[in-house]
Write a protein that holds these residues in place. Sequence first.
Motif, short mmCIF file in Angstrom:
data_model
loop_
_atom_site.label_atom_id
_atom_site.label_comp_id
_atom_site.label_asym_id
_atom_site.label_seq_id
_atom_site.Cartn_x
_atom_site.Cartn_y
_atom_site.Cartn_z
N GLY A 174 0.80 -1.22 0.00
CA GLY A 174 0.00 0.00 0.00
C GLY A 174 0.83 1.27 0.00
O GLY A 174 2.04 1.25 -0.16
N LYS A 175 0.12 2.36 0.18
CA LYS A 175 0.75 3.68 0.18
C LYS A 175 0.44 4.38 1.49
O LYS A 175 -0.73 4.49 1.88
N TYR A 176 1.48 4.85 2.16
CA TYR A 176 1.29 5.54 3.43
C TYR A 176 0.75 6.95 3.15
O TYR A 176 1.26 7.66 2.30
N GLN A 177 -0.31 7.34 3.88
CA GLN A 177 -0.93 8.64 3.70
C GLN A 177 -1.22 9.27 5.06
O GLN A 177 -1.55 8.57 6.00
N LYS A 178 -1.10 10.57 5.13
CA LYS A 178 -1.50 11.30 6.33
C LYS A 178 -2.71 12.14 5.93
O LYS A 178 -2.66 12.90 4.97
N PHE A 179 -3.82 11.99 6.68
CA PHE A 179 -5.08 12.63 6.31
C PHE A 179 -5.35 13.89 7.12
O PHE A 179 -5.98 14.82 6.64
N ASN A 180 -4.92 13.92 8.39
CA ASN A 180 -4.94 15.15 9.18
C ASN A 180 -3.89 15.02 10.27
O ASN A 180 -3.34 13.94 10.49
N ASN A 181 -3.54 16.12 10.90
CA ASN A 181 -2.54 16.06 11.97
C ASN A 181 -3.12 16.64 13.25
O ASN A 181 -4.28 17.03 13.30
N ASN A 182 -2.31 16.74 14.28
CA ASN A 182 -2.84 17.18 15.58
C ASN A 182 -2.85 18.69 15.75
O ASN A 182 -3.24 19.18 16.78
N GLY A 211 -5.54 -0.75 -1.73
CA GLY A 211 -6.77 -0.94 -2.50
C GLY A 211 -7.89 -0.14 -1.86
O GLY A 211 -7.79 1.07 -1.71
N LYS A 212 -8.96 -0.83 -1.44
CA LYS A 212 -10.08 -0.16 -0.77
C LYS A 212 -10.01 -0.30 0.74
O LYS A 212 -10.94 0.04 1.45
N LYS A 213 -8.89 -0.79 1.23
CA LYS A 213 -8.69 -1.02 2.66
C LYS A 213 -7.74 0.05 3.21
O LYS A 213 -6.78 0.44 2.55
N ILE A 214 -8.04 0.53 4.42
CA ILE A 214 -7.18 1.51 5.08
C ILE A 214 -6.77 0.94 6.43
O ILE A 214 -7.63 0.52 7.22
N ILE A 215 -5.47 0.90 6.67
CA ILE A 215 -4.96 0.46 7.97
C ILE A 215 -4.39 1.69 8.65
O ILE A 215 -3.38 2.26 8.20
N LEU A 216 -5.04 2.13 9.72
CA LEU A 216 -4.64 3.35 10.42
C LEU A 216 -3.65 3.03 11.54
O LEU A 216 -3.65 1.93 12.08
N THR A 217 -2.85 4.02 11.89
CA THR A 217 -1.83 3.85 12.91
C THR A 217 -1.57 5.14 13.66
O THR A 217 -1.86 6.22 13.15
N ASP A 218 -1.07 5.03 14.86
CA ASP A 218 -0.51 6.14 15.63
C ASP A 218 -1.43 7.35 15.79
O ASP A 218 -1.07 8.47 15.45
N PRO A 219 -2.65 7.15 16.32
CA PRO A 219 -3.57 8.29 16.47
C PRO A 219 -3.15 9.21 17.61
O PRO A 219 -2.39 8.83 18.49
N VAL A 220 -3.68 10.41 17.59
CA VAL A 220 -3.56 11.35 18.70
C VAL A 220 -4.97 11.61 19.20
O VAL A 220 -5.90 11.75 18.41
N VAL A 221 -5.12 11.67 20.52
CA VAL A 221 -6.41 12.02 21.11
C VAL A 221 -6.24 13.34 21.85
O VAL A 221 -5.39 13.45 22.73
#
Length: 170
Positions: A28-36, A76-86
């Motif tokens: 896959g391709k690593y993507q960042k969608f928003n930051n903190n 593909g159509k799957k997204i594996i998310l990692t390292d969230p910030v709360v």
Amino acid sequence: YLVAQLVMLKKNQGFHMNASIEKYIKDGKYQKFNNNSGGVWLDLPYSEILQAFSHFSWVYSNYRHLVVDVQGWVIGKKIILTDPVVHARKNLLGFGRTNMGEEGIKFFMDSHECGETCKKLGLDNDSFFDKFPSVFRVELANQEKDRLERKKICEEILKTRKKNNNNNYN
């Protein structure tokens, strides 16, 4: 989200370091969608849905927590998310150093615009502001006014320097 594990690395003489480890993803391709701090990348596939996920986390937590720094691998159509910030309105220490509290929530609110997914989920931008005191809304308006004033001053300085052919910005 990937499951992370906390490990303690020990060295001689009592020195140790904690680290978080996750499964290695090679596809896959690593993507960042928003930051903190309010950064949003809307031009990426699935980004609008993931911005709605952040907004949903705010409403679903009864306006106490906001999940941001949404990033991971698109396979593909799957997204594996990692390292969230709360970001948490209270309990700033409970979510680590990246928890910016109400300031981080303000950053997201400033940059978020509800899209189709928010509308389908019954979310709107008012749900952010409803849960903060009116003082907060006035503070946001004042911050925007200050930002525009600073921008105007910078534009004047650049215009004057250009007029005087002075490109020295020190």
